[in-house]
Design an enzyme around this catalytic site. Structure first.
Site, PDB file in Angstrom:
ATOM      1  N   GLY A 123       0.756  -1.246   0.000  1.00  0.00           N
ATOM      2  CA  GLY A 123       0.000   0.000   0.000  1.00  0.00           C
ATOM      3  C   GLY A 123       0.781   1.288   0.000  1.00  0.00           C
ATOM      4  O   GLY A 123       0.183   2.367  -0.134  1.00  0.00           O
TER       5      GLY A 123
ATOM      6  N   CYS B 164     -15.925   5.553 -27.052  1.00  0.00           N
ATOM      7  CA  CYS B 164     -17.161   6.337 -27.174  1.00  0.00           C
ATOM      8  C   CYS B 164     -17.824   6.629 -25.842  1.00  0.00           C
ATOM      9  O   CYS B 164     -18.974   6.233 -25.616  1.00  0.00           O
ATOM     10  CB  CYS B 164     -18.118   5.595 -28.078  1.00  0.00           C
ATOM     11  SG  CYS B 164     -17.335   5.207 -29.617  1.00  0.00           S
TER      12      CYS B 164
ATOM     13  N   TYR C 253      -1.072  -1.488 -12.091  1.00  0.00           N
ATOM     14  CA  TYR C 253      -2.514  -1.343 -12.318  1.00  0.00           C
ATOM     15  C   TYR C 253      -2.792  -0.665 -13.664  1.00  0.00           C
ATOM     16  O   TYR C 253      -3.765   0.076 -13.804  1.00  0.00           O
ATOM     17  CB  TYR C 253      -3.180  -0.591 -11.146  1.00  0.00           C
ATOM     18  CG  TYR C 253      -2.869  -1.223  -9.805  1.00  0.00           C
ATOM     19  CD1 TYR C 253      -3.350  -2.493  -9.516  1.00  0.00           C
ATOM     20  CD2 TYR C 253      -2.055  -0.601  -8.853  1.00  0.00           C
ATOM     21  CE1 TYR C 253      -3.046  -3.115  -8.309  1.00  0.00           C
ATOM     22  CE2 TYR C 253      -1.746  -1.208  -7.650  1.00  0.00           C
ATOM     23  CZ  TYR C 253      -2.247  -2.469  -7.382  1.00  0.00           C
ATOM     24  OH  TYR C 253      -1.941  -3.079  -6.198  1.00  0.00           O
TER      25      TYR C 253
HETATM   26  N1  LLP Z   1      -1.918  -6.736  -0.380  1.00  0.00           N
HETATM   27  C1  LLP Z   1      -3.254  -6.767  -0.506  1.00  0.00           C
HETATM   28  C2  LLP Z   1      -4.006  -7.698   0.338  1.00  0.00           C
HETATM   29  C3  LLP Z   1      -3.897  -5.913  -1.419  1.00  0.00           C
HETATM   30  O1  LLP Z   1      -5.222  -5.944  -1.514  1.00  0.00           O
HETATM   31  C4  LLP Z   1      -3.139  -5.030  -2.210  1.00  0.00           C
HETATM   32  C5  LLP Z   1      -3.775  -4.143  -3.189  1.00  0.00           C
HETATM   33  C6  LLP Z   1      -1.739  -5.045  -2.062  1.00  0.00           C
HETATM   34  C7  LLP Z   1      -1.170  -5.906  -1.130  1.00  0.00           C
HETATM   35  C8  LLP Z   1      -0.828  -4.164  -2.870  1.00  0.00           C
HETATM   36  O2  LLP Z   1      -1.074  -2.826  -2.661  1.00  0.00           O
HETATM   37  P1  LLP Z   1      -0.078  -1.761  -3.333  1.00  0.00           P
HETATM   38  O3  LLP Z   1       1.269  -1.900  -2.660  1.00  0.00           O
HETATM   39  O4  LLP Z   1       0.011  -2.063  -4.758  1.00  0.00           O
HETATM   40  O5  LLP Z   1      -0.705  -0.454  -3.062  1.00  0.00           O
HETATM   41  N2  LLP Z   1      -6.333  -0.717  -8.822  1.00  0.00           N
HETATM   42  C9  LLP Z   1      -6.015   0.250  -7.797  1.00  0.00           C
HETATM   43  C10 LLP Z   1      -5.243  -0.359  -6.654  1.00  0.00           C
HETATM   44  C11 LLP Z   1      -5.911  -1.556  -6.017  1.00  0.00           C
HETATM   45  C12 LLP Z   1      -5.142  -2.154  -4.898  1.00  0.00           C
HETATM   46  C13 LLP Z   1      -5.745  -3.445  -4.449  1.00  0.00           C
HETATM   47  N3  LLP Z   1      -5.035  -4.128  -3.419  1.00  0.00           N
HETATM   48  C14 LLP Z   1      -5.278   1.427  -8.430  1.00  0.00           C
HETATM   49  O6  LLP Z   1      -5.064   1.415  -9.646  1.00  0.00           O
HETATM   50  O7  LLP Z   1      -4.940   2.380  -7.731  1.00  0.00           O
END
Ligand code: LLP
Length: 421
Positions: A239, A346, A375
């Site tokens: 995150g 569109c 993403y």
């Molecule tokens: N661990 C779990 C349980 C998660 O649900 C996520 C992300 C991560 C790790 C990794 O998080 P990161 O380090 O990448 O922030 N599509 C969205 C982001 C969705 C994140 C979902 N879970 C975007 O484009 O901002």
């Protein structure tokens, strides 16, 4: 820091000029930098040096096997959230002992898949899921290491669609019920409690919510140990945010985040698992497009690109900001202009940026979206029967297509016409 810099007036990915890739694969395309992926992984790995740890890359951010292999070669584990991701990680050569299986709704079939192939740990998100995993594991005659994801009810102060640690979110079990759930887990056959899991959201730009959550996890560790559980691993999720808008954003650095981990949970003697996705892949990728037309509207200029919301959905979905820069370096002192940057799909939602101040460009020019490595490709679709765009990996002066653009025949021939038509 990334490895996308102007050199001799042209934007490069490491030592490769982007127009060279465009000439080889056409536009639009995604391009990733090996050196940036590696550098970002090492920030976490080195940041936790001295603590027993495993960085499990959250492959949902970018699951191309070439990316997975690049990271796995440095010792990365993987955080997977579906049977498909599990199989993809295995196909990339990641051993089961380095795969953590997360996700709020794992099916029995997915559980079976992971237990057959081997898994480091399953993160449980509810009591029904725990019962299902116990049944599946016991039925297969195996014992699976588990952590329970707790929901600490902490506000991650991020976009509502990617916050996961509040009581109103579907994730984890309420931390207040942890004692009961762990007691139940300890009684169930086929499960072996090994740790605690927490993940409060994505694109966090402040360490305070992490501190709150990690302190709660530290207290819970002591409590569960006192209740007789062998808590030896803490999965602290992912995150950590990245600076999408470089001019006015400076999220905490991975070193600061790792120091916080040491301070809050370092004394517990647990093995630390992290699940970063965006911070590893985000700034390691660009999406490169061509300008098709420059169109003058009533009160604004539209920059119409050959990429669209189906290729990079983040701006439409989260109103997120991606820097858009010309591939040809703007001459010094050139007057910027305002554009609405849009794609050919569109719907009006197919807008990457409104009234964006940027260096002037013309039809035929190449532009690059920064911070598109996470993403981006993984969330793309074939909406409007637009082919998924190719992905390219650069390493120093070499580049390779790591996912090719499908032909329209391939796309169209996936449809199956029933007999009666
Ligand atoms: N661990 C779990 C349980 C998660 O649900 C996520 C992300 C991560 C790790 C990794 O998080 P990161 O380090 O990448 O922030 N599509 C969205 C982001 C969705 C994140 C979902 N879970 C975007 O484009 O901002």
């Amino acid at each position: 820091m990334d490895h996308f810099l102007y050199r001799d007036g042209v934007l490069h990915a490491e030592d490769v000029a982007l127009p060279e890739i465009a000439a080889a694969v056409g536009t639009p395309f995604y391009v990733y930098s090996t050196a940036t992926l590696e550098r970002h992984f090492k920030l976490f790995d080195d940041g936790l040096a001295g603590l027993d740890h495993l960085i499990c890359y959250a492959m949902k951010a970018n699951s191309n096997q070439a990316v997975l292999k690049t990271l796995a070669a440095l010792g990365a584990g993987m955080d997977v959230v579906s049977g498909g991701e599990y199989l993809r990680a295995r196909a990339a050569g990641v051993p089961g002992e380095r795969i953590v299986f997360s996700g709020v709704g794992k099916t029995r079939a997915e559980m079976r898949l992971a237990l057959e192939g081997g898994v480091r740990q399953v993160n449980l998100e509810s009591e029904p899921e725990m019962l299902a995993l116990s049944e599946v594991a016991a039925g297969m005659g195996v014992v699976v290491p588990v952590s329970v994801r707790v929901n600490p009810d902490v506000d991650a102060k991020t976009h509502e669609k990617i916050a996961t640690g509040k009581a109103e979110n579907k994730f984890g079990i309420p931390i207040s019920r942890a004692s009961d759930v762990y007691a139940q887990a300890a009684r169930l056959p086929g499960l072996k409690v090994v740790g605690i899991d927490v993940h409060i959201g994505s694109q966090l730009t402040d360490l305070a919510p992490y501190e709150q959550a990690f302190l709660l996890v530290a207290a819970l560790t002591e409590r569960l140990r006192a209740e007789g559980h062998d808590i030896r691993r803490l999965d602290l999720g992912g995150g950590l945010g990245i600076p999408y808008e470089r001019s006015n954003q400076a999220p905490p650095l991975p070193t600061e985040y790792c120091d916080l981990i040491r301070r809050t949970v370092g004394h517990l003697g647990c093995e630390i698992e992290l699940e970063p996705g965006r911070l590893i892949a985000g700034n390691a990728g660009l999406m490169v497009s061509s300008v098709i037309y420059l169109k003058s509207g009533e009160d604004r200029d539209f920059l119409i690109l050959d990429s669209a919301m189906n290729d990079l959905i983040r701006p439409s979905m989260y109103a997120s900001f991606h820097e858009i820069v010309p591939v040809a370096e703007p001459a010094p002192g050139i007057e910027p202009r305002r554009y609405d940057v849009v794609g050919p799909v569109c719907e009006s939602g197919d807008t990457f940026a409104r009234q964006r101040l940027m260096s002037p460009v013309q039809a035929g020019d190449l532009v690059a979206f920064r911070s598109a490595g996470a993403y981006g490709a993984v969330m793309s679709s074939e909406y409007n029967t637009r082919a998924l765009i190719p992905e390219v990996l650069v390493k120093e002066d070499q580049f390779a297509v790591i996912r090719a653009r499908p032909t329209f025949d391939e796309i169209i021939n996936r449809d199956i016409i029933p007999e009666w038509l």
